[in-house]
Design a protein around this motif. Structure first.
Motif, PDB file in Angstrom:
ATOM      1  N   ALA A  14       3.684  -1.329  -4.035  1.00 19.60           N
ATOM      2  CA  ALA A  14       4.570  -1.650  -4.851  1.00 19.60           C
ATOM      3  C   ALA A  14       6.151  -1.108  -4.720  1.00 19.60           C
ATOM      4  N   ILE A  15       5.867   0.100  -4.078  1.00 21.66           N
ATOM      5  CA  ILE A  15       7.292   0.692  -3.946  1.00 21.66           C
ATOM      6  C   ILE A  15       8.282  -0.128  -2.700  1.00 21.66           C
ATOM      7  N   ARG A  16       9.461  -0.485  -3.048  1.00 20.98           N
ATOM      8  CA  ARG A  16      10.608  -1.049  -2.284  1.00 20.98           C
ATOM      9  C   ARG A  16      11.485  -0.341  -1.589  1.00 20.98           C
ATOM     10  N   PRO A  17      12.235  -0.846  -0.703  1.00 18.52           N
ATOM     11  CA  PRO A  17      13.370   0.296  -0.002  1.00 18.52           C
ATOM     12  C   PRO A  17      14.031   0.642  -1.281  1.00 18.52           C
ATOM     13  N   ASN A  18      14.421   0.039  -2.264  1.00 15.54           N
ATOM     14  CA  ASN A  18      15.353   0.169  -3.150  1.00 15.54           C
ATOM     15  C   ASN A  18      14.926   0.921  -4.527  1.00 15.54           C
ATOM     16  N   THR A  19      13.665   1.147  -4.298  1.00 14.61           N
ATOM     17  CA  THR A  19      12.871   1.748  -5.749  1.00 14.61           C
ATOM     18  C   THR A  19      13.587   3.063  -5.758  1.00 14.61           C
ATOM     19  N   ARG A  20      14.271   3.417  -7.002  1.00 14.21           N
ATOM     20  CA  ARG A  20      14.855   4.617  -7.314  1.00 14.21           C
ATOM     21  C   ARG A  20      14.358   5.299  -8.343  1.00 14.21           C
ATOM     22  N   MET A  21      13.458   4.635  -9.200  1.00 16.31           N
ATOM     23  CA  MET A  21      12.690   5.386 -10.239  1.00 16.31           C
ATOM     24  C   MET A  21      11.167   4.875 -10.337  1.00 16.31           C
ATOM     25  N   LEU A  22      10.371   5.803 -10.303  1.00 15.24           N
ATOM     26  CA  LEU A  22       8.954   5.328 -10.597  1.00 15.24           C
ATOM     27  C   LEU A  22       8.622   5.871 -12.281  1.00 15.24           C
ATOM     28  N   TRP A  23       8.166   5.121 -13.231  1.00 15.52           N
ATOM     29  CA  TRP A  23       7.970   5.558 -14.593  1.00 15.52           C
ATOM     30  C   TRP A  23       6.468   5.620 -14.599  1.00 15.52           C
ATOM     31  N   ILE A  24       6.018   6.648 -15.095  1.00 20.03           N
ATOM     32  CA  ILE A  24       4.637   6.918 -15.475  1.00 20.03           C
ATOM     33  C   ILE A  24       4.346   7.065 -16.851  1.00 20.03           C
ATOM     34  N   GLU A  25       3.145   6.449 -17.364  1.00 22.63           N
ATOM     35  CA  GLU A  25       2.779   7.166 -18.934  1.00 22.63           C
ATOM     36  C   GLU A  25       1.428   7.372 -18.797  1.00 22.63           C
TER      37      GLU A  25
END
Ligand SMILES: *Cc1c(COP(=O)(O)O)cnc(C)c1O
Length: 404
Positions: free
Chosen positions: A149-160
């Motif tokens: 699901a990570i894209r070239p413009n992914t700047r933030m991954l949110w985890i809970e």
């Protein structure tokens, strides 16, 4: 104000009591002062803009930029998470908003869990698109799915982790390493369910930790607040953007209450876990109960990860019943004498509420078919979300079992 420390690193319990606290140099007061002042009279001529303030600036200028009691709480939560520095906000959602809107710009992509705390989930779905920030949703308990699901413009991954209300964990170390390898700049962990006593996400590779201080860290259900902990360089920019420009700062009064609550976090978490484990076992063995999701039970599908990643299993669980949930929920409202039927969690008193799957899908998650099936596999038609307080487990069970 820095305190003398010639003893080296102190234990978590000592840090919880003493970090951010000091004897007042003027009055010799032992407990923290409550400083409500909105403005501060400088001793030397200083610029009026927050841009003129830096670490060399002595004292405080204006309470939206920083104020003494809030700063004391920031020092305490930063020390508890093992982070460089912290900022406090008016609520947990305020802290989340600060991170997302303070760090991301139009054209950036935010990768969010497909089910997480409703306030953050709705911020991503309803508000961010209006500002050109893309968000997409993935099952963060599945590292391969996140990789894809990570894209070239992914700047933030949110985890809970564990997630509210699905009770699924995410492997913070694995996801942080993945994000690093793929060039995702920010890994954020909403660690509200865990508290730093259980899990320290920065040590596992995350860039930022956020908490709803309204929950375990404040711990008494009488003060809303949120915080973000991270590296100094990142947090200075966030201070300017999120506190000074967005303005969602914490009231000093709330900081003072939460400071007092945070000092007993280790004692409370031990009591939460003890009573929760007792209730989870009782519920699991009860014929009216279909299933229980509690990280401390061997039946939790990620019990091994929980044992690795959580030093305390916390007080949060969900359970499903054979009988329709709304009927039982009404009995709880009518019958319960100890546990309050109410939203929120992490307070010293136990809280329970029913979260219907159709309701939360419609109001918040709006899952596609595959994600909806994954959520339903965990939550059925709905779950009771139980936040076990620090009361005696036997008393809590005697109260609850009458409703089942
Ligand atoms: C409650 C909660 C929030 C939001 O915090 P508020 O203080 O209510 O704004 C965020 N994340 C999680 C996991 C929560 O439980």
């Amino acid at each position: 104000m820095t305190k003398k420390n010639t003893l080296g690193p102190l234990s978590f319990a000592t840090t919880a009591v003493h970090a951010g606290e000091f004897v007042d140099p003027v009055t010799r007061a032992s407990s923290p002062n409550l400083v409500m002042s909105a403005t501060f009279a400088p001793e030397k001529l200083t610029g009026f803009s927050a841009r003129d303030q830096d670490e060399s600036t002595e004292g405080f200028v204006y309470a939206r930029v920083g104020s003494p009691t809030v700063r004391q709480l920031e020092e305490k939560v930063a020390a508890l998470e093992g982070g460089e520095t912290a900022l406090c906000f008016a609520s947990g959602v305020g802290a989340g908003h600060a991170l997302i809107c303070g760090r991301l710009s139009a054209g950036d992509h935010l990768l969010m869990p497909e089910s997480n705390y409703v306030g953050i989930a709705e911020l991503a779905r309803d508000t961010l698109p209006r500002f050109g920030i893309e968000a997409s949703y993935v099952d963060t308990s599945d590292v391969e799915a996140v990789t894809a699901a990570i894209r070239p413009n992914t700047r933030m991954l949110w985890i809970e982790s564990p997630s509210n209300p699905s009770m699924m964990l995410s492997d913070i170390a694995a996801l942080s390493a993945l994000a690093r390898a793929k060039g995702v700049r920010d890994v954020v962990v909403d660690s509200t369910y865990c508290t730093p006593l259980a899990t320290r996400p920065l040590e596992l590779g995350a860039d930022f930790v956020m908490h709803s201080l309204t929950k375990y860290i404040g711990g008494h259900g009488d003060a809303m607040g949120g915080c973000v902990i991270g590296r100094k360089a990142d947090m200075a920019a966030l201070n300017l953007e999120a506190m000074v420009h967005f303005g969602g700062i914490m009231s000093p009064f709330n900081a003072w209450l939460i400071l007092r609550g945070a000092a007993t976090l280790p004692l409370r978490m031990a009591a939460h876990e003890k009573a929760a484990l007792f209730l989870a076992q009782k519920l699991e063995a009860h014929p009216a109960v279909k299933n229980v999701l509690y990280p401390g039970l061997p039946s939790h599908p990620q019990h091994d990860l929980a044992k690795r990643q959580m030093k305390n299993f916390s007080g949060m669980m969900t359970f499903q019943t054979h009988e329709a949930g709304p009927a039982i929920a009404q009995r709880m409202i009518d019958t319960l004498e100890i546990t309050h039927y109410a939203v929120s969690l992490g307070h010293h008193r136990s809280l329970i509420c029913w979260i219907g799957t159709d309701d939360i899908e419609k109001s918040t998650f709006r899952h596609g078919p595959e994600a909806a099936a994954r959520y339903r596999a965990l939550a059925g038609d709905g779950v009771f979300r139980l936040s076990v307080g620090i009361e005696d487990g036997e008393d809590l069970w005697a109260d609850l079992v009458r409703c089942l």
